[in-house]
Scaffold this active site. Structure first.
Site, mmCIF file in Angstrom:
data_model
loop_
_atom_site.group_PDB
_atom_site.id
_atom_site.type_symbol
_atom_site.label_atom_id
_atom_site.label_comp_id
_atom_site.label_asym_id
_atom_site.label_seq_id
_atom_site.Cartn_x
_atom_site.Cartn_y
_atom_site.Cartn_z
ATOM 1 N N PHE A 1 0.843 -1.201 0.000
ATOM 2 C CA PHE A 1 0.000 0.000 0.000
ATOM 3 C C PHE A 1 0.881 1.256 0.000
ATOM 4 O O PHE A 1 0.667 2.194 -0.768
ATOM 5 C CB PHE A 1 -0.908 -0.047 1.232
ATOM 6 C CG PHE A 1 -1.775 1.156 1.394
ATOM 7 C CD1 PHE A 1 -2.880 1.331 0.578
ATOM 8 C CD2 PHE A 1 -1.489 2.108 2.357
ATOM 9 C CE1 PHE A 1 -3.685 2.452 0.720
ATOM 10 C CE2 PHE A 1 -2.284 3.234 2.510
ATOM 11 C CZ PHE A 1 -3.380 3.407 1.682
ATOM 12 N N HIS A 2 1.882 1.250 0.860
ATOM 13 C CA HIS A 2 2.827 2.363 0.986
ATOM 14 C C HIS A 2 3.485 2.648 -0.372
ATOM 15 O O HIS A 2 3.575 3.797 -0.806
ATOM 16 C CB HIS A 2 3.871 1.965 2.039
ATOM 17 C CG HIS A 2 4.997 2.919 2.229
ATOM 18 N ND1 HIS A 2 4.830 4.186 2.719
ATOM 19 C CD2 HIS A 2 6.336 2.775 2.021
ATOM 20 C CE1 HIS A 2 6.019 4.794 2.802
ATOM 21 N NE2 HIS A 2 6.948 3.953 2.381
ATOM 22 N N ILE A 3 3.919 1.580 -1.051
ATOM 23 C CA ILE A 3 4.586 1.754 -2.345
ATOM 24 C C ILE A 3 3.601 2.316 -3.372
ATOM 25 O O ILE A 3 3.921 3.231 -4.132
ATOM 26 C CB ILE A 3 5.187 0.416 -2.845
ATOM 27 C CG1 ILE A 3 6.304 -0.035 -1.899
ATOM 28 C CG2 ILE A 3 5.710 0.542 -4.271
ATOM 29 C CD1 ILE A 3 6.808 -1.440 -2.167
#
Ligand code: HEM
Ligand code: SF4
Ligand code: SF4
Ligand code: SF4
Lengths: 293, 210
Positions: free
Chosen positions: B169-171
């Site tokens: 998700f962060h990426i």
């Protein structure tokens, strides 16, 4: 131990069927604890046949030697003195792999083909495929596999799969002087065990019985016990062993489901990108800082 | 120009190095952990010289990552306390996902989502470290009773799944939110970007704060 076998019912770290064209008879080794005199001939025979040598240990003041299973001692005699309804008894149990019909070691093992179960019921470690993670130790309900410090592979009783494959009985059974260890088809051994239990009962061992725990769908090494109602007195033989619930969760459906969910998340992100488009700086903000770029 | 001084400094060189060391070790951890997770991923062991090497190096990458992530999370700890405004921000996620940022409450250097992600990462990293030590058979497992090892195996596998999901998700956020990757790669961001996504921080920096 042979790499090529056509009668494999289960193979660790493998999700497709294993070579299973050939079907062999289910075998079993019966250990009649009531007949064992604790001579350790089986322990010596096991080392001799498998050519393993344990280091010379120290005397702990008891007969147990070595005190526990090791990567070189695949079977050990465990001695216990207990008070039972019949007075003081000396109980001697030959400990080692039980060759579970539902093996926790194999379920836990992540390396393809490091543990196999043949159709005759023998659970065999294939050390050349072992990666030394020790998950099998975590999975086994009987605390059997031992990790070698020398080569970081695990070892345990093979039920002499190499001998059995060519029609011989295990070395320990062959050598036992009292006939406490016998080997044959599981059916025959069960029959023999029932006879032994009836005999023991007639001699006043009212709770004599067979130890073939159902929690692991039975085992291919099983016991006749004088006191089958309290297996714990035989140096901690578990009363109702089964693959731990934790191991079942760990190795259960959660992993394929979780992997699928992660893949779905990645797809979701991709489609979000192509449907909604990237989040860019707005026109107004761009205007305000035209000098930049 | 990547280092145009008119741009705003968002991450110092050491912050960037720290972040990328954590990121690289994390990827290596995922790639060396997953093969043991499910047979489907076992072929990944080929990237590391086989199953045995994969098993050996994974926990050492883990220690390296814990050190690197530990430094980073300690460094950023004050920037990551959730304020009422951050919770307010979280309520507008749906609009944000639709690419509509007009009504988003202002956010500081980190927005509510980033702070929450940071806190979850700290939690799951801690779980992974503790459970990872327990299942490290070569050096530590023998210190624990078998039920603790079994529990830790479950915790490690579950926490790994969650944290891989969080990092994915962060990426994606870093890709989707255009130019935010520049901040971590080169250190500086355009003022327009800063005003749009982190307006409170933008004002602070422009007025000479940090
Ligand atoms: C924090 C420090 C960490 C330590 C000390 C650690 C240690 C371990 C150990 C000892 C194993 C068993 C296999 C082996 O011996 O190599 C393992 C398995 C695993 N690790 Fe880690 N690890 C850590 C962090 C992570 C992280 C951050 C991830 C996720 C990206 C991860 C994912 C996995 C996975 C998926 C497995 C396989 C689990 C299973 O078989 O169910 N680990 N870890
Ligand atoms: S006793 Fe342990 S090592 Fe032997 S087959 Fe059963 S689970 Fe595997
Ligand atoms: S240590 Fe045990 S679980 Fe791990 S690969 Fe070897 S046999 Fe399989
Ligand atoms: S069956 Fe073979 S390997 Fe197993 S204890 Fe007996 S002699 Fe040893």
């Amino acid at each position: 131990m042979a790499l090529q076998s056509l009668d494999i019912t289960r193979r660790s770290g493998t999700t497709t069927p294993s070579p299973a064209q050939r079907k062999t008879m289910e075998v079993a080794k019966l250990i009649d604890v009531s007949k064992c005199i604790g001579c350790k001939a089986c322990q010596a025979a096991c080392m001799e046949w498998n050519d393993t040598r344990d280091k010379i240990g120290t005397n702990h003041g008891v007969l147990d030697n070595p005190m526990d299973l090791t990567e070189n001692s695949w079977t050990v005699m465990r001695y216990s003195e207990v008070e039972t309804s019949r007075g003081l008894e000396w109980l001697i149990r030959k400990d080692g792999c039980m060759h579970c019909a539902k093996p926790g070691c194999l379920k836990a093992c992540p390396a393809p083909g490091a543990i196999v179960q043949y159709s005759n019921g023998i659970v065999d470690f294939q050390e050349e495929n072992c990666i030394g993670c020790g998950y099998c130790i975590t999975g086994c309900p009987f605390n059997i596999p031992r990790l070698s410090k020398k080569d970081s592979k695990v070892y345990k009783c093979t039920l002499c799969s190499d001998r059995v494959a060519v029609g011989l009985e295990p070395a320990c059974a062959k050598t036992c002087p009292t006939g406490a260890i016998v080997f044959g088809t599981k059916e025959d051994m069960m029959h023999h065990a029932q006879g032994r239990v009836a005999d023991l009962k007639s001699r006043g061992f009212t709770s004599a019985g067979i130890y073939d725990p159902k929690g692991v769908d039975g085992t291919h090494v099983f016991y006749v016990l004088q006191h089958a109602d309290t297996p714990g007195i035989y140096s901690g033989l578990p009363k109702a062993p089964s693959i731990s619930g934790m191991v079942s969760i760990w190795k259960g459906v959660f992993k394929p489901v979780a992997s699928f969910a992660l893949a779905l998340g990645a797809f979701g992100a991709f489609f979000h990108y192509v449907i909604k488009g990237p989040n860019e700086v707005s026109k107004e903000n761009e205007k305000e800082f035209e000098d930049e770029k | 120009m990547k280092n145009d001084p008119k741009k705003l400094l968002r991450y110092t060189p050491s912050e960037r190095a720290n972040h990328w060391l954590t990121a690289i070790t994390f990827i290596l951890l995922a790639l060396t952990g997953l093969p043991l997770f499910h047979p489907f991923f076992y072929p990944l062991t080929l990237l590391f010289g086989g199953g045995i090497w994969t098993r050996i190096i994974h926990p050492f990458f883990g220690i390296l990552m814990v050190i690197s992530f530990g430094i980073m999370s300690f460094h950023f700890r004050q920037l990551n306390t959730m304020t009422p405004a951050d919770w307010q921000w979280m309520r507008h996620l749906r609009e944000l996902a639709n690419g509509d940022e007009r009504n988003m409450p202002e956010s500081g250097k980190f927005n509510g989502g980033q702070k929450l992600l940071f806190r979850l990462l700290v939690l799951f990293m801690a779980l992974l470290l503790l459970s990872g030590i327990v299942i490290w058979r070569a050096y530590f497992s023998f210190l624990f009773p078998v039920w603790v090892v079994r529990l830790s195996a479950v915790v490690h596998a579950a926490a790994a799944t969650v944290i891989i999901g969080l990092i994915m998700f962060h990426i994606y956020m870093a890709i989707w939110m255009r130019e935010s990757m520049d901040a971590m790669l080169y250190g500086r961001v355009r003022r327009a970007w800063a005003k749009q996504h982190h307006s409170a921080w933008f004002r602070q920096v422009i007025s000479g704060g940090k």
